[in-house]
Design a protein around this motif. Sequence first.
Motif, PDB file in Angstrom:
ATOM      1  N   GLN A  35       0.834  -1.206   0.000  1.00 30.23           N
ATOM      2  CA  GLN A  35       0.000   0.000   0.000  1.00 30.23           C
ATOM      3  C   GLN A  35       0.865   1.251   0.000  1.00 30.23           C
ATOM      4  O   GLN A  35       0.356   2.342  -0.250  1.00 30.23           O
ATOM      5  CB  GLN A  35      -0.952   0.020   1.209  1.00 30.23           C
ATOM      6  CG  GLN A  35      -0.296   0.264   2.553  1.00 30.23           C
ATOM      7  CD  GLN A  35       0.035  -1.028   3.287  1.00 30.23           C
ATOM      8  OE1 GLN A  35       0.397  -2.019   2.657  1.00 30.23           O
ATOM      9  NE2 GLN A  35      -0.090  -1.027   4.605  1.00 30.23           N
ATOM     10  N   CYS A  95      -5.459   7.497 -11.534  1.00 26.76           N
ATOM     11  CA  CYS A  95      -4.698   6.238 -11.562  1.00 26.76           C
ATOM     12  C   CYS A  95      -4.479   5.707 -10.161  1.00 26.76           C
ATOM     13  O   CYS A  95      -4.349   4.516  -9.956  1.00 26.76           O
ATOM     14  CB  CYS A  95      -3.374   6.399 -12.305  1.00 26.76           C
ATOM     15  SG  CYS A  95      -2.023   7.095 -11.318  1.00 26.76           S
TER      16      CYS A  95
ATOM     17  N   VAL B  25     -11.955   3.225  -7.059  1.00 32.54           N
ATOM     18  CA  VAL B  25     -11.467   4.201  -6.086  1.00 32.54           C
ATOM     19  C   VAL B  25     -11.289   3.625  -4.673  1.00 32.54           C
ATOM     20  O   VAL B  25     -10.231   3.837  -4.065  1.00 32.54           O
ATOM     21  CB  VAL B  25     -12.339   5.482  -6.098  1.00 32.54           C
ATOM     22  CG1 VAL B  25     -12.092   6.331  -4.861  1.00 32.54           C
ATOM     23  CG2 VAL B  25     -12.019   6.291  -7.358  1.00 32.54           C
ATOM     24  N   LYS B  28      -8.073   1.879  -4.380  1.00 29.41           N
ATOM     25  CA  LYS B  28      -6.948   2.800  -4.555  1.00 29.41           C
ATOM     26  C   LYS B  28      -6.750   3.654  -3.306  1.00 29.41           C
ATOM     27  O   LYS B  28      -5.632   4.068  -3.000  1.00 29.41           O
ATOM     28  CB  LYS B  28      -7.173   3.685  -5.789  1.00 29.41           C
ATOM     29  CG  LYS B  28      -6.929   2.926  -7.104  1.00 29.41           C
ATOM     30  CD  LYS B  28      -7.266   3.737  -8.334  1.00 29.41           C
ATOM     31  CE  LYS B  28      -6.875   2.956  -9.603  1.00 29.41           C
ATOM     32  NZ  LYS B  28      -7.301   3.651 -10.839  1.00 29.41           N
ATOM     33  N   LEU B  29      -7.832   3.923  -2.603  1.00 28.28           N
ATOM     34  CA  LEU B  29      -7.711   4.726  -1.382  1.00 28.28           C
ATOM     35  C   LEU B  29      -7.070   3.943  -0.245  1.00 28.28           C
ATOM     36  O   LEU B  29      -6.288   4.485   0.534  1.00 28.28           O
ATOM     37  CB  LEU B  29      -9.095   5.212  -0.938  1.00 28.28           C
ATOM     38  CG  LEU B  29      -9.599   6.475  -1.639  1.00 28.28           C
ATOM     39  CD1 LEU B  29     -11.074   6.673  -1.360  1.00 28.28           C
ATOM     40  CD2 LEU B  29      -8.796   7.698  -1.210  1.00 28.28           C
ATOM     41  N   ASP B  30      -7.403   2.657  -0.134  1.00 32.28           N
ATOM     42  CA  ASP B  30      -6.842   1.925   1.016  1.00 32.28           C
ATOM     43  C   ASP B  30      -5.578   1.161   0.636  1.00 32.28           C
ATOM     44  O   ASP B  30      -5.030   0.408   1.438  1.00 32.28           O
ATOM     45  CB  ASP B  30      -7.890   1.008   1.661  1.00 32.28           C
ATOM     46  CG  ASP B  30      -8.273  -0.167   0.776  1.00 32.28           C
ATOM     47  OD1 ASP B  30      -7.521  -0.480  -0.166  1.00 32.28           O
ATOM     48  OD2 ASP B  30      -9.330  -0.764   1.023  1.00 32.28           O
ATOM     49  N   GLY B  31      -5.100   1.360  -0.586  1.00 37.45           N
ATOM     50  CA  GLY B  31      -3.814   0.774  -0.967  1.00 37.45           C
ATOM     51  C   GLY B  31      -3.904  -0.691  -1.366  1.00 37.45           C
ATOM     52  O   GLY B  31      -2.888  -1.318  -1.629  1.00 37.45           O
ATOM     53  N   PHE B  35      -0.971  -2.359  -8.293  1.00 37.59           N
ATOM     54  CA  PHE B  35      -0.245  -1.808  -9.438  1.00 37.59           C
ATOM     55  C   PHE B  35       0.698  -2.880  -9.971  1.00 37.59           C
ATOM     56  O   PHE B  35       1.018  -3.849  -9.273  1.00 37.59           O
ATOM     57  CB  PHE B  35       0.536  -0.556  -9.029  1.00 37.59           C
ATOM     58  CG  PHE B  35      -0.372   0.605  -8.743  1.00 37.59           C
ATOM     59  CD1 PHE B  35      -0.927   1.337  -9.778  1.00 37.59           C
ATOM     60  CD2 PHE B  35      -0.703   0.940  -7.443  1.00 37.59           C
ATOM     61  CE1 PHE B  35      -1.789   2.381  -9.526  1.00 37.59           C
ATOM     62  CE2 PHE B  35      -1.566   1.993  -7.180  1.00 37.59           C
ATOM     63  CZ  PHE B  35      -2.115   2.716  -8.228  1.00 37.59           C
ATOM     64  N   ASP B  38       3.276  -4.140  -7.763  1.00 36.68           N
ATOM     65  CA  ASP B  38       2.853  -4.821  -6.533  1.00 36.68           C
ATOM     66  C   ASP B  38       2.685  -6.322  -6.755  1.00 36.68           C
ATOM     67  O   ASP B  38       2.490  -7.064  -5.799  1.00 36.68           O
ATOM     68  CB  ASP B  38       1.499  -4.262  -6.059  1.00 36.68           C
ATOM     69  CG  ASP B  38       1.552  -2.782  -5.721  1.00 36.68           C
ATOM     70  OD1 ASP B  38       2.662  -2.268  -5.487  1.00 36.68           O
ATOM     71  OD2 ASP B  38       0.478  -2.150  -5.696  1.00 36.68           O
ATOM     72  N   GLY B 241      -0.133   3.000 -13.281  1.00 33.81           N
ATOM     73  CA  GLY B 241       0.077   4.258 -12.554  1.00 33.81           C
ATOM     74  C   GLY B 241       0.217   5.430 -13.494  1.00 33.81           C
ATOM     75  O   GLY B 241       1.242   6.106 -13.517  1.00 33.81           O
TER      76      GLY B 241
END
Lengths: 162, 762
Positions: A35, A95, B25, B28-31, B35, B38, B241
Amino acid sequence: MLEEVAVTVDGTPVALEAELTDSLLRALRDAGRTQVTGGCEQGECGSCSVQLDGVLVASCLVPAVVCSGAEVRTAPGLLGDDLAEAFARRGAVQCGFCTPGIVVAAESVLARAKDEGHALTPPEVREALAGNLCRCTGYEGIVAAVVEVSERRASVVPGSGA
Amino acid sequence: MTTLDAPPTVEGAGLVGRSVARPDVPPKLDGSFEFSNDLSVPGMVFGATVRSPVARGVLRSVDTAPALAMPGVLAAFTVDDVPGDRWIGHIVRDQPVLADGEVRHHGEPIAFVVATSQAQAWRAADAVVVDIEPLEPVTDPEVALAEGAPALHPDGNVYRRLELRRGDLTERAPVEVHGTWETGRQDQAFLGPESALAVPDADGGVTVHAATQDLHLDREQVAAALGLPEELVRVRLAGVGGAFGGREDVTCQAHLAMAARALGRPVKTTYRRDESFLAHPQRHPSRYRYTIGADADGTLRYVRARVVLDGGAYASTSGPVLGSACYFAAGPYRVPAVEVVGEAVRTNNPVAGAMRGFGAVQACFGIESTLDLLAAELLIDPVELRRRNALRPGDVFPTSGQPFDATVDVVGLLDRCLALPLPDPDEVPMPAEGDPYAFPGGTGRTSTGEGVRRGVGVALGIKNHLYGSGMAEWSLASVRISAAGAVVRTAATEVGQGLTSALVQVAGDALGGMPVRVATADSEAGYAGSSSASRQTWMASGAVLSACRRAVEELALVVARRHAVDPADVGLADGRVVVAGRPLELADALGPEVVDAGGRYDAPRTHPGDPTTGQGDVHVSWMAVAHRAVVDVDTELGVAKVVQVATAQDVGRAVNPREVRGQITGGISQGVGLALTEHLDAPGGLVANGSFTDYLIPTAADMPEVVADVVEPGDPQGPLGLRGAGEPPSLSSTAAVAAALRAATGRPVTRVPARPQDLIAP
Ligand code: FES
Ligand code: FES
C-alpha cells in the motif's frame, strides 16, 4: 546481510528484513506492505509518505534499519471515512498511484489543524500537499476534499459524539 | 436459434450522464489496488536492464561474465539470445529488442540480467562490461536531414514526410506575417514507473502482466521477439500508474517474456525513475516555420507551415504524430489556401512518440502564436481575429478539405470561454496578502512585487479523436449474465482515466440497472485497440453496447423458455427482469442459467488522404476547445505564476461529469507544465534532468484555478453522443499560457517551456 527490524504497521507487528542500504519503503514493500508506493525513491514525489512515530516522512529517505521499534502508519491505517468519501465524490483519484501518499499527507495536516483548532484554507492545503506529486488530477479534487473535510472536522465539537 | 421480432424493452438506469462512484477508487484509497509493481507470485525472480551510456556508438562487445559470477545471478541476455525477431516496434519494426551492433540513443537497452532479488539484479546490471566505440551523435533534426549527414539507421533518417496542399497557393495577400516556434521534449511523467511480470505457461507460451495502453500491440511485439504464435502470448492488464501516451510502446515486456521462458520462472522488473525517463518515448520536440497571409480586415487568405519533428532514435509513433502535427497546423480556421510540409526525423536523441495531444499540441502552439502576431500586425483584438476566421457550419477543414462537423461550434466555445469569470481579485496581488502561492516565486518571496505584470491570453485547440487516416478501427467486448449480475470483458485498458467506471455506466443502462462488473482487461477478450487518441470510451462503449443488446435478447429467450411466456413479454427495469408484467430478481428469472453474448463496434471509415496533397476525409470527427489563461510575471526576474485557466470544451456528452472535469484539470496541469517548466534536456543526446528533482511537473502549489464550461451538443456519430475528452485540455492550454506570458512581458516567447530569460521585460 539482512537485518531484522521489528515495527508495527497500522498497529500490526511486522518483522521487516532489510540490508543496511534499504529504505523503509523498500523494506515495507518487500514485506508485502505494497500500500506504500514508490514513484521516485529520491524524496521528490511523496507517493511513499508514511507516519513514522507520528511524524510525516518520505519512507524512501529513511533507512529501514533505524526504524526498530517504530510505529508506522500508512494510508489504510489513517484514512478517515469522511476523507475517503470526499476523495471519491470530488474526483481526487484517477490512476491512484499518488493516492496512498496523499492520504497520509492529508490526514497529517488535517490532524495538525484539528489540534490547533482551525479549519484549513485552500492555500494551506496546497502548501501542505506541495510535496506530493499527482500527474493525473491537477489536484483540484484533492484540495477541495481536504478543505471540505477540515471544515467539517473543525465544526464538530469535541466530546459531542458527532 | 429463435430470434425476436423486436428488441426487449429495457429501462435505462440513468447512469450515463451522472457522476457515479468509480469502482476502482475504494481499493486505490486503502492501498489494496494492485499496481504492476505490486504483483508477486511464488518463485518470482527479478530483471534489470543494462543501458547505453552514450547517444551513439558501435557496440563492440558485451561481457556478462562478471555479472553471472555474482551470487544469486541466474542469467544474462543479449541480442544473440533473442529467439525471434531481433527488431520490434509500435508500427515500424526498427527497434532492436536489445542493442544490435550499434547503439542509437542514451539509455538504449543492451542486455537484461536476472537475479533472485531486484537489488542484486541492479548490481549485476552494473557489473556487465559494455565496450562501445563512441560515434558523433546527430542531435539536430535539421542536421540529420542535411545532405551528407550520416545514416543513423539502415532505414535512413526520415520517418515520414507529409505534404498537405489545398487551394490556390500562388496568390499573395496584402498582409503577411512570419513566425518560428519551438516546443520542448515533454515527458509523460506518469507516477508509477514501468513495471511488468512475465509468467511462463505450461503450453510453452507466456503470460505478461503489464501496465500498458494496448494489450494487443504488446502481444504482437512480444510474440515476434519470442518467435511464438500470438496465441501463445497472453497479455493481462496490471494496475497502471498513469500513462498519457507513455505506455504505448513496449519497454520491458519482451525482455521479461524472453527471460521467463528461458528460465521457466516468473520474472518481474520495475524501472527506477531515472530509468523511466530513458525508457519510454516522449513528446516530439518541434520546430514550426509559419507564413500567414491575410486581408487588412484579418480574413485569412493562406497558411504555409514547415514542420520538423525530432523523432529521436527509433520510429515509435512518429509517422502518425507527424500526421497530427500537420493536419492541425491551420487550427480550426477557415483558410482557402494551405500548404503544410512536415518531416519527422531520426536523430540520436531520446525516442519520441505519443503524448496526450499527439502532435496537435505543437501545431496549436504554432498556429495560435502566429495568429497573435497577425493580430498585433493588424491592430485587431486577437479574440476578434479568431472569431472572424473560426470554422462555421458548411466550411471545410482547412488542411484536408473534409466537410467540417456542423455540430462543433468553435465560435460558441470561444464566447463561452470568455464569458467565464476572471480571477478574483482581478489584479496582481501583493506578496504580503494572504496566499503566498498567489505570487510569482511562491513562498520563497523571491519577488518583491515591483515589476509584476498580469497578462491574459486566449487560444483555440482542435484535434480528431479515434485513429482516422484510413485505419480500420474496431473493438470487441463480451457480456456474461448470471444470477449474480453481468460481467463485461474487453481488452480496453483502464489507465486511470475512469474507463472501468464508464463501462459500468454504459452496460448498467443497457442492462436495465442490473449489477455490472468489468473484468480485468485481457488480450483473450478480443481486440480493442489502445487507450489513446481520446478514443477508448467511444470505442469500448460501442462494443459493450453491442454485446449488451445481444445479451438482452438472449436473456429474453432463456427467461421466456424457463417461465413459459412469450419472449416479447420479457423486459428489464430497475435491476430486475420483468416477466409478463411481474418484476423478478435476476436469480429467480434466470435460475442457474448463464447468458453469453459478444459485441463488436466498427468506427466510421476514414480515408488515408491523397498521397500527394493529403486531401480527403481523413478524420472521423473533431474535438474542439477554447482556453483563456491569466498569468502574473515578475518581469525583472522572469518568474511566472499561472493564476487561472478558463476553458470551454465540447465533450459531445459527458458520460461521467466528475471524471470529465478530472480530465480537464489534469490535462491543463500538463499544459501548464509544458508552457513553463517541462523539458527533458538532452545536450549531446544525453538526458541531463531525468529525475523529479530536475524535471519539474506542477505541484499542488503551482496549479492555477480552473474554471470550465463543459459543452454537450451530442456527437452525431459517437455511441451515446460522446466525443473524446482526454486530449483537448492539453491542446491549447499551453498556447494560451504562452499568449498570456507575451501579454504580460512584451517578449516574443517563441519556445515552450518559456525560460526565465524569455520573460524578462525589455
Ligand atoms: S518514492 Fe519517496 S518521495 Fe518518491
Ligand atoms: S491519480 Fe495518478 S498520480 Fe495522482
